[in-house]
Design a protein around this motif. Structure first.
Motif, short mmCIF file in Angstrom:
data_model
loop_
_atom_site.label_atom_id
_atom_site.label_comp_id
_atom_site.label_asym_id
_atom_site.label_seq_id
_atom_site.Cartn_x
_atom_site.Cartn_y
_atom_site.Cartn_z
N ASN A 187 24.74 2.31 21.98
CA ASN A 187 24.95 1.84 20.68
C ASN A 187 25.60 3.40 19.87
OD1 ASN A 187 22.56 2.96 18.68
ND2 ASN A 187 21.47 1.78 20.41
N ASN A 188 26.15 3.02 18.83
CA ASN A 188 26.69 4.23 18.01
C ASN A 188 25.69 4.93 17.55
OD1 ASN A 188 29.44 3.78 18.57
ND2 ASN A 188 29.54 2.16 16.88
N ASP A 216 31.99 11.56 9.39
CA ASP A 216 33.25 11.82 10.05
C ASP A 216 34.18 12.05 9.25
OD1 ASP A 216 34.49 10.09 12.49
OD2 ASP A 216 35.62 9.46 10.64
N LEU A 268 32.30 8.27 19.90
CA LEU A 268 32.58 7.03 19.34
C LEU A 268 34.20 6.31 19.69
CD1 LEU A 268 31.02 7.53 15.83
CD2 LEU A 268 29.84 6.75 17.96
N ASP A 269 34.09 5.26 19.60
CA ASP A 269 35.48 4.55 19.97
C ASP A 269 36.62 4.94 18.88
OD1 ASP A 269 34.50 3.15 22.20
OD2 ASP A 269 34.02 1.44 21.11
N GLU A 275 38.65 3.21 17.37
CA GLU A 275 38.77 2.15 16.40
C GLU A 275 37.55 2.22 15.46
OE1 GLU A 275 39.23 1.45 19.99
OE2 GLU A 275 41.20 1.76 19.71
N PHE A 276 36.44 2.93 15.62
CA PHE A 276 35.38 2.86 14.86
C PHE A 276 35.63 3.21 13.44
CE2 PHE A 276 31.38 4.80 13.12
CZ PHE A 276 30.62 3.57 12.93
N GLU A 277 35.18 2.23 12.51
CA GLU A 277 35.52 2.56 11.04
C GLU A 277 34.10 3.08 10.58
OE1 GLU A 277 37.09 -0.60 8.65
OE2 GLU A 277 38.27 -1.43 10.45
N SER A 278 34.46 4.52 10.00
CA SER A 278 33.32 5.14 9.50
C SER A 278 32.99 5.00 8.04
CB SER A 278 33.42 6.76 9.74
OG SER A 278 34.70 7.33 9.38
N GLU A 289 24.14 -4.20 15.25
CA GLU A 289 25.05 -3.46 16.27
C GLU A 289 24.29 -2.35 16.75
OE1 GLU A 289 27.92 -2.43 13.29
OE2 GLU A 289 29.11 -4.24 13.31
N LYS A 304 28.31 5.67 9.20
CA LYS A 304 29.09 5.05 8.29
C LYS A 304 28.77 4.75 6.84
CE LYS A 304 31.37 0.50 9.06
NZ LYS A 304 31.53 -0.68 9.91
#
Length: 662
Positions: free
Chosen positions: A162-163, A377, A432-433, A435-438, A462, A558
């Motif tokens: 997990n992130n 990020d 992290l991917d 596409e990950f939205e931070s 998550e 995030k």
């Protein structure tokens, strides 16, 4: 020399070509490289052989290059270095992860003669690593060489899924600029570090504190900041930091080391830097009052000390001082610190918060300029900057020129009147991917409190290991309603999640095992994996916009921005999408005339008034009878509103005036 490259070894005619090639490679590839001749972790490491370079770079084997002609001496040098790193590994309990020296030196170290290196790209291809376990081990070995020690309990586990755990367990390495701050000496007494929020300034101060405390055993050190909750957090961090850095000397609180906020209380000598100074020199201590600002109190202390010791030499109260969040002070406090400190004062401030005061090219001349933000990020950071400066709006609140953007760590490409601003990816987030939205905007369709609960449950779903300490809830608005909202959020969290809540504006500390709720005045210096920022509406007050930037960048995974529908403009939303999709901001440069207006309007809005002056101005504006002035003034103190802007204070006074008159 840049943040990607650090050179500790002395350059000479025999090694200058390889060093220059390595330096060029770092800039071309944006790859972190350290060039040493010994481990930096302890001052005791010295070797007879001086014709070798240790080249360290993530995802590559340790390369030890021989540019001399004594093969046996070189081999002995390599064995000594490996033995010393093994000793450091034992000290910090790394052996259980990286293994014994005889094992890792076979697979993770390469000895090479300089004359066989014909091409720098080919050289790196021969030492490149691909196995994730080896890559993790090499990061840990590099950390032992440069003293960027990681808590092995945090990073020892296998690569998580997990992130939250991916980022928490990422091994942190000092970059070139950070390493220079820790190990390079300066001739100046006052040493300034400037950097963005999240560039590691506080962590660097802790390392500097450890270095000064251990290597100058008779030193007296005061670590201070403006904010009480940050001071409390720092004082709690120091013992645990010293423990995992294996500092053998006992912390002598109140004798060799102090950590407290800048002002202090009349009830305790050790409660603040200014209070201790007044007690030490036996001069009057002034409490905060209607007429007494901190700046004025410091100026009076300077005058008192100079007058008292004008005909005799005074003793110094401290050997060193370290000041975090230095942008919260004016120069008067620094002048006082310099007057009472024997050796060095280290000031760490936020370059971006500083530009909310003046033009950074003219006012910031730091010894160390940190442009890379390692906490947040890059996408979150860019959006926070854009909101803070009004860059996504037709009428901007602030503008920087090309050099200033670069000083803030941006890549700048100018085409006509458009600025294309981007930031380099960071090691901390490389797992992290893409596409990950931070950063996520949440427009409220239900109550704020219910939306907060929904987001917390999403985070839990998550990230199975999330705890209350991992989330910070920040109420950015300055009116009385934020405290009512905090009460509502506290109730629903306790009811629906079952977590304990810490309202930081009441407790003035960060409590373990609780989820923190705070107004914008009590979060400086703190960080969380997840931050939930709440504001009813985006307004154009510079202080408010600065708070938006500061609070959104408290996260290292995030940030959520909760606001009412239609609060964000179309430009804000489309710019966020540009940042998410293309990792860049595209900003229209203002015209020369617009820049003049921005500067003039900004300077006018920033003209600093003391809290007393500002309250007097508002009382006059609202025609508040004199008999209620003192009660309202005291109420703003109790509600921690000493740094609030005029708009916030007007709303607060209007909403409380009826209550005061009863």
């Amino acid at each position: 020399m840049g943040s990607y490259f650090y050179l500790q070894s002395e350059q000479n005619s025999h090694n200058e070509n390889i060093i220059n090639n390595l330096k060029e490679y770092t800039e071309r590839k944006k790859q972190l490289i350290y060039v040493l001749d010994r481990p930096l972790t302890d001052q005791k490491y010295n070797y007879k052989y001086s014709s070798a370079l240790i080249v360290l770079s993530p995802k590559n084997k340790i390369a030890i290059i021989n540019y001399g002609d004594k093969k046996d001496d070189f081999n002995n040098y390599v064995e000594d270095v490996v033995e010393d790193i093994g000793s450091i590994s034992d000290k910090y309990l790394y052996k259980g992860v990286i293994g014994r020296t005889r094992i890792w030196k076979e697979s993770l170290l390469k000895k090479i003669d300089l004359n066989v290196i014909s091409n720098i790209d080919d050289f790196f291809s021969t030492i490149s690593l691909s196995d994730p376990i080896d890559i993790k081990k090499i990061d840990l070995l590099i950390s032992l060489f440069i003293g960027s020690i990681n808590d092995i309990e945090r990073v020892k586990d296998n690569i998580p899924s997990n992130n939250l755990d991916k980022v928490k367990q990422k091994i942190q390495l000092f970059d070139g600029d950070q390493t220079r701050f820790i190990y390079e000496k300066s001739e100046d007494k006052k040493i300034r570090i400037q950097g963005l929020s999240g560039t590691g300034k506080t962590e660097l101060l802790l390392h500097k504190l450890k270095d000064l405390y251990v290597n100058d055993s008779s030193s007296k050190i005061f670590f201070t900041c403006h904010n009480k909750i940050l001071a409390d957090n720092l004082k709690k961090r120091i013992p645990s930091f010293f423990n995992f850095m294996k500092v053998e000397q006992q912390i002598e609180w109140g004798n060799r080391l102090w950590c407290a906020h800048a002002w202090g209380s009349s009830y305790s000598i050790n409660s603040g830097a200014y209070q201790y100074i007044c007690s030490y020199y036996q001069i009057p201590f002034y409490r905060y009052s209607y007429q007494m600002s901190f700046s004025r109190a410091c100026k009076l202390a300077i005058d008192e000390i100079k007058y008292k010791f004008k005909s005799e030499e005074k003793e110094y109260a401290f050997t060193y001082m370290l000041i975090d969040e230095s942008q919260d002070f004016d120069e008067t406090f620094f002048d006082l610190c310099e007057l009472v400190t024997e050796k060095n004062i280290y000031l760490a401030g936020d370059i971006f918060q500083s530009i909310f005061d003046e033009n950074i090219s003219n006012t910031i001349e730091p010894h160390f300029l940190l442009g890379k933000c390692y906490r947040t990020d890059p996408k979150t950071l860019m959006f926070a900057h854009g909101l803070g400066m009004g860059l996504f709006e037709e009428i901007k609140l602030r503008w920087l020129e090309e050099k200033e953007w670069k000083d803030c760590g941006y890549n700048v490409n100018i085409e006509g009147n458009k600025y294309y601003l981007s930031r380099e990816p960071l090691r901390r987030f490389e797992d992290l991917d893409d596409e990950f939205e931070s950063i996520k905007i949440v427009e409220i369709t239900e109550s704020f409190s219910n939306t907060v609960i929904r987001i917390i449950k999403e985070i839990q779903e998550e990230n199975k290991t999330v705890s209350p300490d991992d989330i910070g809830i920040i109420l950015i608005d300055g009116d009385k309603e934020v405290y009512e909202l905090a009460d509502k959020i506290e109730l629903v969290i306790q009811r629906d999640i079952g977590w304990a809540v810490n309202k930081a504006y009441e407790s003035k500390e960060k409590k373990s095992g609780t989820i923190l709720i705070s107004n914008r005045n009590n979060v400086k210096g703190l960080e969380f994996p997840f931050v939930i920022c709440i504001t009813k509406k985006i307004n154009n007050n510079p202080s408010y916009r600065n708070s938006l930037y500061t609070m959104l960048t408290r996260s290292f995974i995030k940030s959520f921005l909760l606001t009412q529908p239609k609060s964000l403009t179309t430009g804000m939303k489309s710019s966020l999408q540009e940042i998410i999709d293309k990792n860049q901001m595209v900003i229209q440069e203002p015209t020369t005339a617009e820049k003049v207006k921005i500067q003039t309007r900004f300077k006018n809005s920033l003209r600093k008034l003391s809290h007393y002056e500002l309250m007097q101005k508002i009382f006059k504006k609202l025609k508040v009878e004199k008999q209620y002035h003192d009660k309202l003034f005291q109420l703003t103190q109790q509600m921690d509103m000493l740094e609030s802007d005029e708009e916030t204070l007007i709303g607060f006074i209007r909403s409380n005036l009826t209550y005061i008159k009863k």
